[in-house]
Every structure is written in structure tokens, then in C-alpha cells.
Design a protein around this motif. Sequence first.
Motif, PDB file in Angstrom:
ATOM      1  N   LEU A  65       0.775  -0.953  -0.122  1.00  0.00           N
ATOM      2  CA  LEU A  65       0.025   0.133   0.043  1.00  0.00           C
ATOM      3  C   LEU A  65       0.917   1.276   0.047  1.00  0.00           C
ATOM      4  CD1 LEU A  65      -2.668   1.067   0.059  1.00  0.00           C
ATOM      5  CD2 LEU A  65      -2.560   1.232   2.766  1.00  0.00           C
ATOM      6  N   ARG A  66       1.772   1.182   1.021  1.00  0.00           N
ATOM      7  CA  ARG A  66       2.768   2.626   1.043  1.00  0.00           C
ATOM      8  C   ARG A  66       3.659   2.787  -0.227  1.00  0.00           C
ATOM      9  NH1 ARG A  66       3.289   5.142   5.707  1.00  0.00           N
ATOM     10  NH2 ARG A  66       2.126   4.514   7.390  1.00  0.00           N
ATOM     11  N   GLU A  67       4.104   1.633  -0.538  1.00  0.00           N
ATOM     12  CA  GLU A  67       5.240   1.790  -1.730  1.00  0.00           C
ATOM     13  C   GLU A  67       4.674   1.672  -3.212  1.00  0.00           C
ATOM     14  OE1 GLU A  67       8.158  -1.273  -0.775  1.00  0.00           O
ATOM     15  OE2 GLU A  67       8.569  -0.157   1.205  1.00  0.00           O
ATOM     16  N   GLU A  68       3.893   0.852  -3.410  1.00  0.00           N
ATOM     17  CA  GLU A  68       3.531   0.712  -4.681  1.00  0.00           C
ATOM     18  C   GLU A  68       2.103   1.116  -5.057  1.00  0.00           C
ATOM     19  OE1 GLU A  68       3.711  -3.713  -5.607  1.00  0.00           O
ATOM     20  OE2 GLU A  68       5.305  -3.863  -4.266  1.00  0.00           O
ATOM     21  N   VAL A  69       1.345   1.684  -3.879  1.00  0.00           N
ATOM     22  CA  VAL A  69       0.010   2.186  -4.302  1.00  0.00           C
ATOM     23  C   VAL A  69       0.058   3.831  -4.013  1.00  0.00           C
ATOM     24  CG1 VAL A  69      -2.418   2.165  -3.776  1.00  0.00           C
ATOM     25  CG2 VAL A  69      -1.289  -0.025  -3.923  1.00  0.00           C
ATOM     26  N   LEU A  70       0.211   4.127  -2.686  1.00  0.00           N
ATOM     27  CA  LEU A  70       0.196   5.418  -2.239  1.00  0.00           C
ATOM     28  C   LEU A  70       1.464   6.133  -2.774  1.00  0.00           C
ATOM     29  CD1 LEU A  70      -1.179   5.122   1.294  1.00  0.00           C
ATOM     30  CD2 LEU A  70      -2.230   5.793  -0.602  1.00  0.00           C
ATOM     31  N   GLY A  71       2.471   5.489  -2.775  1.00  0.00           N
ATOM     32  CA  GLY A  71       3.883   6.139  -3.158  1.00  0.00           C
ATOM     33  C   GLY A  71       3.781   6.429  -4.745  1.00  0.00           C
ATOM     34  N   THR A  72       2.807   6.056  -5.441  1.00  0.00           N
ATOM     35  CA  THR A  72       2.823   6.433  -6.713  1.00  0.00           C
ATOM     36  C   THR A  72       1.938   7.727  -6.959  1.00  0.00           C
ATOM     37  OG1 THR A  72       0.873   4.982  -7.602  1.00  0.00           O
ATOM     38  CG2 THR A  72       2.956   3.950  -7.546  1.00  0.00           C
TER      39      THR A  72
END
Length: 97
Positions: A65-72
Motif C-alpha cells: 500500500l505504502r510503496e506501490e500504491v500510495l507512493g505512486t
Amino acid sequence: MKEFLVELTTTPPAGTEPAEVGRRRAAESVRAKELAAQGHLFRLWRPVGELRSIGVWRASNETELREEVLGTLPLWPWMTAVITPLQSHPNDPGHGR
């Protein structure tokens, strides 16, 4: 996928040009639609009179969630996030649908 309640507050750095804020906000809208189509962004609200959002997001785990979703998200570098993992409640009227 697991569900997470996510509270996001966006604060552009002092001195950021309004045009840059506008560009990122427009790109954020496009990216949010993409994440919704992929099943990651399920629901999104903005509390009345506030400049933050509260949403239900889906991912395999909090790291994804943090790196691959929200981080985008284009505004992610300016965001603070409060992430709460969710689980079904046995009294949820939508449980089992």
C-alpha cells in the motif's frame, strides 16, 4: 486484498509555485482514477471544510500500500498518512456480500 482506512493530509512545501501545486493535483486525479480501476482505491471522502481525505484502500499488505500504491501518487511526497488495517466486523450489514 486487505482493506485499509487511510487518512491523507497534503501540505505543499512553503514557496511551492501555485502552478506546480495545480499540475500535481491534476495528475493526482488521473492517478486516483487508475488506482480505482485497479481495485486499490475503493472509497474516498473529504470531511466538510477540511483539506484532507479519508478513504478505504486495498492492497496485499501495508508495505505494498505504502510503496506501490500510495507512493505512486503525485502528491505523496507532500502527504502525511495515517493507515489503519481493517477487518470485517461480524455485525457489518454488508458482511458476506
